[in-house]
Scaffold this active site. Structure first.
Site, PDB file in Angstrom:
ATOM      1  N   GLY A  12       0.784  -1.242   0.000  1.00 23.02           N
ATOM      2  CA  GLY A  12       0.000   0.000   0.000  1.00 23.02           C
ATOM      3  C   GLY A  12       0.810   1.284   0.000  1.00 23.02           C
ATOM      4  N   SER A  13       2.015   1.251  -0.604  1.00 26.85           N
ATOM      5  CA  SER A  13       2.798   2.492  -0.597  1.00 26.85           C
ATOM      6  C   SER A  13       2.180   3.553  -1.519  1.00 26.85           C
ATOM      7  CB  SER A  13       4.267   2.228  -0.958  1.00 26.85           C
ATOM      8  OG  SER A  13       4.415   1.875  -2.309  1.00 26.85           O
ATOM      9  N   ASN A  14       1.561   3.133  -2.601  1.00 24.42           N
ATOM     10  CA  ASN A  14       0.861   4.105  -3.454  1.00 24.42           C
ATOM     11  C   ASN A  14      -0.359   4.676  -2.744  1.00 24.42           C
ATOM     12  OD1 ASN A  14       1.896   4.563  -6.323  1.00 24.42           O
ATOM     13  ND2 ASN A  14       2.180   2.354  -6.043  1.00 24.42           N
ATOM     14  N   MET A  91      -4.095  -6.688  -6.915  1.00 31.99           N
ATOM     15  CA  MET A  91      -3.552  -7.731  -7.777  1.00 31.99           C
ATOM     16  C   MET A  91      -4.602  -8.751  -8.224  1.00 31.99           C
ATOM     17  SD  MET A  91      -0.703  -6.621  -8.305  1.00 31.99           S
ATOM     18  CE  MET A  91       0.883  -5.988  -7.813  1.00 31.99           C
ATOM     19  N   ARG A  92      -5.806  -8.282  -8.463  1.00 31.79           N
ATOM     20  CA  ARG A  92      -6.834  -9.180  -8.996  1.00 31.79           C
ATOM     21  C   ARG A  92      -7.343  -8.654 -10.328  1.00 31.79           C
ATOM     22  NH1 ARG A  92      -9.243 -13.020  -6.351  1.00 31.79           N
ATOM     23  NH2 ARG A  92     -11.159 -12.836  -7.529  1.00 31.79           N
ATOM     24  N   ASN A 108      -6.183   2.649 -12.778  1.00 32.87           N
ATOM     25  CA  ASN A 108      -5.101   1.788 -12.273  1.00 32.87           C
ATOM     26  C   ASN A 108      -3.743   2.410 -12.560  1.00 32.87           C
ATOM     27  OD1 ASN A 108      -3.883  -0.622 -11.229  1.00 32.87           O
ATOM     28  ND2 ASN A 108      -3.492  -1.294 -13.328  1.00 32.87           N
ATOM     29  N   HIS A 110       0.099   1.134 -13.447  1.00 30.70           N
ATOM     30  CA  HIS A 110       0.875  -0.036 -13.855  1.00 30.70           C
ATOM     31  C   HIS A 110       2.341   0.388 -13.992  1.00 30.70           C
ATOM     32  CE1 HIS A 110       1.759  -3.873 -15.636  1.00 30.70           C
ATOM     33  NE2 HIS A 110       2.323  -3.281 -16.675  1.00 30.70           N
TER      34      HIS A 110
HETATM   35  C1  GAR Z   1       3.191  -0.953  -7.494  1.00 30.04           C
HETATM   36  O1  GAR Z   1       4.452  -0.953  -8.119  1.00 30.04           O
HETATM   37  C2  GAR Z   1       2.086  -0.956  -8.522  1.00 30.04           C
HETATM   38  O2  GAR Z   1       2.322  -0.129  -9.626  1.00 30.04           O
HETATM   39  C3  GAR Z   1       2.061  -2.399  -8.907  1.00 30.04           C
HETATM   40  O3  GAR Z   1       2.199  -3.085  -7.687  1.00 30.04           O
HETATM   41  C4  GAR Z   1       2.959  -2.295  -6.781  1.00 30.04           C
HETATM   42  C5  GAR Z   1       2.166  -2.124  -5.520  1.00 30.04           C
HETATM   43  O4  GAR Z   1       2.924  -1.493  -4.527  1.00 30.04           O
HETATM   44  N1  GAR Z   1       0.869  -2.757  -9.611  1.00 30.04           N
HETATM   45  C6  GAR Z   1       0.836  -3.678 -10.566  1.00 30.04           C
HETATM   46  O5  GAR Z   1       1.812  -4.333 -10.910  1.00 30.04           O
HETATM   47  C7  GAR Z   1      -0.510  -3.885 -11.217  1.00 30.04           C
HETATM   48  N2  GAR Z   1      -0.376  -4.649 -12.412  1.00 30.04           N
HETATM   49  P1  GAR Z   1       2.216  -0.762  -3.321  1.00 30.04           P
HETATM   50  O6  GAR Z   1       1.246  -1.755  -2.688  1.00 30.04           O
HETATM   51  O7  GAR Z   1       3.334  -0.419  -2.387  1.00 30.04           O
HETATM   52  O8  GAR Z   1       1.498   0.473  -3.844  1.00 30.04           O
END
Ligand code: GAR
Length: 191
Positions: A12-14, A91-92, A108, A110
């Site tokens: 969940g850093s984003n 991730m679903r 989203n 990516h």
């Molecule tokens: C992030 O790098 C995001 O862009 C990626 O997962 C990571 C989640 O990190 N998403 C994907 O790959 C989607 N296809 P986070 O939980 O620290 O935000």
């Protein structure tokens, strides 16, 4: 003020970056997060969201058919008024049932150029292919995997990034800044 629901599956850093921007940054007065949802009860990001005094909810997807699970989520979301679903490391793959319900509202991030890489392990892909730069893509979500309309992209300079950790570090730094910037633009352009 637009109302956002953030979907996460892990760290969940984003999400954290967006929560900060809503509270004291570039999304202040523009967007508020009304719920953080996860398909994983144990997602680390849920704890973080609570620390930030955000409402959280989770439904475990384990052993459930995609459409059945998504209907449960739709049912949960029906208690909320919101303008956007912001996927942040969710991730679903979303079923057509879910996409139809919220067409044009699901966004989203990516960590690659979706024209060239879709799905998991995007930073590994950039690292293994020794890319000099990669792109972060913010896009609308459709029935495909990372095939929705691209809203905006940001370049990550990977020159001199000799480890996967360094690639990820540089990429995430861009993601954390870029996602909120793009959300701000989306909201501005729709108003
Ligand atoms: C992030 O790098 C995001 O862009 C990626 O997962 C990571 C989640 O990190 N998403 C994907 O790959 C989607 N296809 P986070 O939980 O620290 O935000």
């Amino acid at each position: 003020m637009k109302r956002i629901i953030i979907f996460i599956s892990g760290r969940g850093s984003n999400m954290e970056a967006i929560l900060k921007e809503c509270k004291n940054g570039i999304l202040r007065g523009i967007a508020e997060v009304v719920l953080v949802f996860s398909d994983k009860e144990e997602a680390k990001g849920l704890e973080k969201a609570k620390e930030f005094d955000n409402k959280t909810a989770s439904i475990s997807a384990k052993g459930k058919k995609r459409q059945i699970f998504d209907r449960e989520v739709i049912n949960l979301l029906s208690d909320y008024e919101f303008d956007y679903i912001v996927l942040a490391g969710y991730m679903r793959i979303l079923s057509d049932v879910f996409i139809k319900e919220y067409t044009g509202k699901i966004i989203n991030i990516h960590p690659a150029d979706t024209n060239f890489h879709q799905g998991l392990h995007a930073y590994e892909w950039a690292f293994k292919n020794k890319l000099k730069e990669t792109k972060i893509t913010v896009h609308y979500v459709n029935e495909g995997v990372d095939t929705g309309k691209i809203i905006a992209q940001a370049t990550v300079d990977l020159r001199g990034a000799h480890t996967l950790e360094e690639v990820e570090k540089r990429g995430l730094a861009v993601e954390h800044r870029f996602y909120s910037e793009v959300l701000k633009e989306i909201i501005r352009n729709r108003d």
